[in-house]
Motif scaffolding. Structure first.
Motif: not given
Lengths: 419, 419
Positions: B128-136, B143-149
């Protein structure tokens, strides 16, 4: 009489967890009277302590732990057994010749036990009687239940941690005499393991066991080396366990065998015959021993199994964490040695951690009527808006919880302050 | 410019820990300037924050985690992979269609990451893209570093958690467009694994990877079933890894392969050629997968290895605990499959947890000059009167410590409040 309300959970056997959600447990003179969905009329007027949705579970039993090694928990964990013993453990244990060295370590250990909800334990100390008495007294003062053993080592041991046979037997007999009236805390014979005990010592301890009617704890078939060394030293015996049997050490009280990773058919025979407790210490065997107890197979053989922290080979006191570790290792056992059994579940491991382990200490470890109310209240495991069943909360506590989730402790029916 | 005093410890390679006892680390504009036994004259006047004998170590990198599964940590752990997915995981992930369901879970997850000192992570969400954007957004704000998919699944997936191929590609491209300017938090392609992705989807994602120059994360040879199923579905490929190679998914950015328990020679070839990161998730593979990565052998093959929590197959966020779990499992690997390598030690596993994992995110994970000062201050590991070396304290923290031992956190050189 006291009544506590919450989600009550305990083991009666290893098949399933007994769960009483939103229920009341009545405690009379420190013993469980019964569990009720509603407060019975006869108890109207009794004050109720309400723990809401918190779990109320029996306190844990640790069937194998080296209290003196508390100071070295979580160090040298990448070594194998012989290096770990010679570099860390034996030098460390030798310091316990000095009671003033021992005192703060035993104090810290006992406090940590209580913090993690372990109220009953089978404890190895060191060869030193005076230091052992310090621990004995602390356990008595706190009201815990324990079997405590001064360790015996008279053979193939480092100079700085070795007794003469005579001295070992004499000190052990004095120790038994000193504690013959022990009520909750009792002495137990503790030959370290076959490779560090002469025949004379083991047979001498057997006589003491008979004379004082006291049990034995030791390490049994914990590694291939140890099992082979035992048979080399005692070519007239067919198994590690049979050595203890022939020495007269079994049948005088509880027999508690740690690890039991490589049992022969003869080990199984002896353990069944004497109702020995085989103690699975998953973290410890994973850390320094390598090898996995065949829990499922041993259960099917009818053996009596319990869990142990085995500090300091194990890294921490929480027996709840050993419930998780036992499940984990059972998965790898099934993966690598499927003929030795299947994955166990939380009902199996919680049973070992509570009722099965508790049996060695008397009427503790479950909430059937007449059992001592040694209990933990476990909370703060649910995420807001995501209710979990009591069994799920128990599982999460074992895998991902810690002592902060233990919000109250009852020992002999009394609330424990300052844990 | 800031200066911190303590026992400084970090990894430069997997051979040994770099230890600077009683030393000073100078930080300029959030980057490590250098480490000094005494404060150099040029820095006289700079304020020193004194952490005494506490350890100062790099923050951890978690190279494989399912943020949406945070809510199910420590549940269903006695199941095997297929049941665990179908009973708990897939139904749970389907709820993330509703962003308001996702929001508090992602908030709790990100806070828990920080609490446990994980400042860099490769994260699977759900389809789910919308929920993913919330985490992003939450990760960016902290200020964390992440790769999110955003996860892709268009095949052999339950109706309630399955996209059409077209929808999956379209949503992914929108997701990449939305985050093309991401600085610390960046998107990564995330096909769940071969068995839930059609050929059209994988090849379509490969085109997106090339177009947007973005990497890929997925599960590779995590179980015998999965490896065999991949080859059944793609008979023109010689390995799980080659499917991703042929799809055009490798070489466009970081390639992060979780588990890698049953690699073929061809998997090794692909992983070496594209400098893939193979992510060891010891708790998770122990819990629901069964099987142990051959860490020692893969290191000797020259592969790039890191550690992952793999929540919710793994039960908790602390990568320090995975350092211990990796050592434990390496002992069993050596015991059961000695040809696949030897026991690793704390230097190996801390290297995977910090510098090796950090490499995927840029200049983080070590304290060499020019690296970001993402750091943890670790204390209260010694028993009174029993001093331990810094390496021993690190080991005890990994085995027996917890988030309470992390007494301060620095992220991008700044002190983290309210962790």
């Amino acid at each position: 009489m006291e009544i506590y309300h919450g989600d009550i959970l305990y083991s009666e056997n290893r098949e399933k967890l007994n769960v009483y959600e939103n229920s009341y447990i009545a405690v009379e003179n420190g013993l469980v009277e019964g569990i009720y969905a509603q407060i019975p009329e006869k108890f109207s007027g009794v004050e109720v302590t309400d723990y809401g949705r918190a779990l109320i579970i029996p306190a844990f039993s640790d069937l194998h732990v080296h209290a003196a090694q508390f100071i070295q928990r979580g160090i040298g964990m990448d070594l194998l057994l012989s290096d770990w013993l010679n570099i860390y453990t034996f030098p460390q244990e030798s310091h316990f010749a000095d009671p003033s060295y021992a005192e703060p370590i035993y104090e810290a250990y006992v406090n940590d036990m209580i913090r993690h909800g372990t109220f009953h334990a089978c404890i190895f100390t060191t060869i030193h009687r005076h230091a052992t008495n310090i621990l004995f007294k602390k356990l008595e003062e706190k009201g815990l239940r324990a079997l405590v053993g001064k360790v015996n080592m008279d053979f193939q041991s480092p100079d700085y941690l070795c007794e003469t046979t005579e001295e070992s037997l004499r000190e052990t007999e004095i120790f038994l005499d000193e504690h013959s009236g022990g009520e909750r805390v009792k002495p137990i014979l503790t030959p370290r393991f076959v490779p560090t005990c002469s025949r004379e010592l083991l047979w001498g301890l057997g006589k003491l066991g008979k004379k004082y009617q006291v049990g034995v704890q030791t390490h049994v078939v914990e590694s291939r080396w140890e099992a082979a060394e035992s048979l080399r030293l005692f070519p007239d015996c067919r198994s590690d366990s049979e050595i203890y049997e022939k020495a007269g050490l079994l049948g005088n009280g509880p027999s508690v065998f740690a690890h039991v990773i490589f049992p022969t058919e003869d080990d199984l025979r002896v353990m069944k015959e004497y109702h020995c407790t085989a103690v699975h210490c998953p973290d410890a065997t994973n850390n320094v021993i390598a090898g996995i107890m065949a829990v499922d197979r041993l259960h099917r053989e009818g053996l009596h199994l319990a869990l142990g922290s085995d500090i300091g080979a194990g890294q921490q006191n929480g027996i709840y964490r050993q419930c998780a570790a036992a499940i984990k290792l059972s998965k790898l056992k099934e993966f690598y040695e499927p003929e030795l059994g299947k994955t166990i579940n939380i009902a199996d491991s919680f049973y070992m951690a509570t009722k099965a382990g508790g049996e060695v200490f008397g009427n503790v470890g479950t909430f059937e009527p007449g059992y001592v109310f040694d209990a933990l209240v476990i909370d703060n495991l649910e995420d807001e808006g995501h209710p979990m069943t009591p069994a799920q909360r128990l599982e999460r506590f074992c895998y991902a919880g810690d002592d902060r989730n233990i919000i109250a402790r009852y020992l002999n029916g009394s609330f424990v302050r300052n844990a």
